[in-house]
Design a protein around this motif. Structure first.
Motif, short mmCIF file in Angstrom:
data_model
loop_
_atom_site.label_atom_id
_atom_site.label_comp_id
_atom_site.label_asym_id
_atom_site.label_seq_id
_atom_site.Cartn_x
_atom_site.Cartn_y
_atom_site.Cartn_z
N ARG A 105 -29.06 2.77 -19.40
CA ARG A 105 -27.48 2.91 -18.43
C ARG A 105 -26.78 2.18 -18.74
N PRO A 106 -25.19 1.21 -19.22
CA PRO A 106 -24.90 0.67 -18.44
C PRO A 106 -24.38 0.34 -17.60
N THR A 107 -24.57 -0.74 -17.25
CA THR A 107 -24.67 -1.42 -16.11
C THR A 107 -23.33 -1.53 -15.61
N ALA A 108 -22.71 -0.77 -14.42
CA ALA A 108 -21.02 -1.39 -13.78
C ALA A 108 -20.95 -2.94 -13.54
N VAL A 109 -20.13 -3.32 -14.42
CA VAL A 109 -20.31 -5.37 -13.55
C VAL A 109 -18.88 -4.85 -12.39
N PRO A 110 -19.69 -5.47 -11.28
CA PRO A 110 -18.65 -6.05 -11.19
C PRO A 110 -16.97 -6.82 -10.61
N THR A 111 -15.74 -6.22 -10.29
CA THR A 111 -15.34 -6.34 -10.15
C THR A 111 -14.62 -7.26 -9.21
N ALA A 112 -14.69 -8.51 -9.67
CA ALA A 112 -14.13 -10.02 -8.62
C ALA A 112 -12.97 -9.58 -7.55
N PRO A 113 -13.93 -9.66 -6.47
CA PRO A 113 -12.33 -9.21 -5.16
C PRO A 113 -11.66 -9.98 -5.00
N GLY A 114 -10.62 -9.45 -4.96
CA GLY A 114 -8.95 -10.61 -4.82
C GLY A 114 -8.22 -10.08 -3.38
N THR A 115 -7.30 -10.05 -3.81
CA THR A 115 -5.92 -9.55 -2.65
C THR A 115 -4.99 -9.13 -3.29
N VAL A 116 -4.12 -7.87 -2.99
CA VAL A 116 -3.25 -6.96 -3.29
C VAL A 116 -1.73 -7.01 -2.99
N THR A 117 -0.77 -7.54 -2.80
CA THR A 117 0.13 -7.18 -1.98
C THR A 117 0.71 -5.85 -1.42
N VAL A 118 0.74 -6.14 -0.26
CA VAL A 118 1.26 -4.81 -0.08
C VAL A 118 3.01 -4.87 0.78
N THR A 119 4.09 -3.88 0.06
CA THR A 119 4.96 -4.12 1.34
C THR A 119 5.06 -3.08 2.62
N MET A 120 5.90 -3.41 3.94
CA MET A 120 5.48 -2.13 4.39
C MET A 120 7.19 -2.60 5.75
N THR A 121 7.38 -1.50 5.41
CA THR A 121 8.61 -1.10 6.30
C THR A 121 8.15 -0.96 7.35
N VAL A 122 8.83 -1.34 9.11
CA VAL A 122 9.13 -0.53 10.02
C VAL A 122 9.26 -1.04 10.94
N GLU A 123 10.33 0.65 11.28
CA GLU A 123 11.54 0.45 12.19
C GLU A 123 11.63 1.16 13.39
N THR A 124 11.78 0.65 14.41
CA THR A 124 12.19 1.58 15.77
C THR A 124 13.17 2.84 15.39
N ALA A 125 13.14 3.68 16.05
CA ALA A 125 14.56 4.57 15.84
C ALA A 125 14.21 5.66 17.24
N ALA A 126 14.99 5.15 18.45
CA ALA A 126 14.83 5.36 19.96
C ALA A 126 15.95 7.20 19.39
N GLY A 127 15.00 8.32 19.80
CA GLY A 127 15.76 9.60 19.67
C GLY A 127 16.08 10.10 18.57
N LEU A 128 15.17 9.74 17.99
CA LEU A 128 15.19 10.49 15.75
C LEU A 128 14.91 11.36 16.41
N PHE A 129 14.29 12.12 17.35
CA PHE A 129 12.97 13.94 17.19
C PHE A 129 14.25 14.30 18.82
#
Length: 398
Positions: A14-38
């Motif tokens: 069975r072919p052995t899986a070649v492990p992928t070298a660990p790395g970093t992935v850029t994640v963009t995230m926006t967090v806002e505060t909304a008082a009284g939205l609901f």
């Protein structure tokens, strides 16, 4: 002589899986505060994450629940599923957020990714808005429809099932930032119209050929009186029928193919006309103080006023008419159904006839769905232009 074993009898590996070298992935995230939205006037956090330009749903709720949901979504994205990666989160927060709020957001993001099973998360606080996750700010300012929001709850042990909750704008009279009372009422009516359209679509139309709308109602507030024109299109021996609904005051045109139940119960032309009236009543009945529905079928007018005289074999039609009448009575709307001469000089009736025919022909000739929607949009633009010209003439005469 070569005595090496034949490749056919050699053991397969069975072919052995070649492990992928660990790395970093850029994640963009926006967090806002909304008082009284609901409606509970509690402080709500709205967040959105993106990986490689793919954006998550807009999440709203308590900060821990929202960030836990965002972290789990990121960890299930393609880069993290295919390799061992460490996220580098570029965090964008509110325009008026201070240093303490940004630091609290950053700590909460690290905790959320740690709960999701990822350690070593790096958080970089960035200034300005991120174009990919910008819809968060449209939610905070009250411009985003509630269908785009997923509300999450975290009870400490697991992430609960999302719950849908209506967005009523910002605190202080349920207004969006910079909004007015009239705009708030119009927005609420638009959201109510969308919810009822989903219900009417499931009840009265079939797939393919679902009941589609040309666009949201155009209005400044709750109208006092609206006129709705309905019509149906079918032919003798046909197994399909379509309905058309037009409201000129709101610049709304709807068109769709009736449910297959209509054919099974042998609804006929009168049944199709009555179906259009019932669908219009349930959709526009709670919309204004007074609603007048115009149809060119005398039988539909008679059966709407006397629903118990509908044939016992047409159970689906009778239940639909009674359900629409109950919905109108529950809102206290004065609704009347009138007869109008068909194919004459009444523009609303002619528009409704065209709306019904375009869906029936699409179903009969098996046109692409995009072609039907394009025709419906063009008809909606024609109705909107005529309504705008009528408004200008009224203002000049006044």
């Amino acid at each position: 002589m070569d005595t090496s074993p034949s490749p056919a009898v050699m053991p397969r590996r069975r072919p052995t899986a070649v492990p992928t070298a660990p790395g970093t992935v850029t994640v963009t995230m926006t967090v806002e505060t909304a008082a009284g939205l609901f409606s509970d006037d509690a402080t709500t956090f709205v967040a959105c994450a993106a990986v490689d330009g793919v954006r998550s749903p807009v999440l709203a709720g308590p900060r821990a629940s929202v960030l836990d949901s965002a972290a789990r979504w990121v960890c299930r994205s393609t880069p993290f599923m295919n390799a061992l990666c460490t996220p580098v989160v570029q965090l964008h927060s509110g325009e008026t957020a201070d240093v303490e709020d940004i630091a609290a957001h950053a700590d909460a993001v690290r905790t959320a990714f740690l709960r999701a099973g990822v350690s070593g998360t790096t958080v970089e606080c960035r200034a300005g808005a991120d174009p990919v996750t910008l819809p968060v700010r449209t939610v905070v300012r009250g411009h985003e429809p509630p269908e785009r929001i997923v509300l999450r709850y975290w009870d400490g042990s697991r992430l609960k099932t999302p719950r849908a909750r209506p967005v009523q704008g910002r605190a202080g009279g349920n207004l969006g930032a910079g909004g007015t009372a009239g705009a708030s009422v119009a927005d609420e009516l638009t959201r109510s119209f969308r919810r009822r359209l989903t219900t009417v679509r499931k009840q009265w139309s079939a797939s393919p050929g679902r009941l589609h709308c040309s666009g949201d109602p155009r209005m400044d507030g709750r109208p006092r009186l609206i006129n709705v024109y309905t019509d149906a299109s079918t032919s003798p021996g046909s197994r399909s029928a379509a309905i058309g609904i037009v409201c000129p005051e709101l610049s709304v045109v709807l068109s769709g193919v009736l449910s297959r139940t209509w054919a099974r119960e042998d609804g006929g032309v009168s049944g199709a006309e009555l179906s259009a009236v019932a669908a219009a009543a349930k959709l526009f009945g709670p919309f204004a103080e007074e609603v007048v529905i115009h149809t060119d079928s005398t039988t539909a007018v008679h059966l709407w006023r006397n629903p118990l005289r509908i044939s016992a074999a047409q159970v689906w039609l009778k239940e639909g008419v009674l359900s629409a009448q109950q919905a109108v009575e529950a809102h206290g709307t004065a609704l009347r159904v009138r007869w109008v001469k068909g194919h004459a000089d009444t523009r609303g009736n002619l528009w409704a006839d065209r709306a019904a025919k375009l869906s029936w022909r699409s179903a009969t000739w098996r046109e692409p769905e995009e072609t039907r929607r394009m025709k419906l949009r063009r008809l909606g633009e024609e109705v909107a232009d005529a309504a705008g010209k009528q408004t200008q003439r009224t203002q000049r005469s006044a």
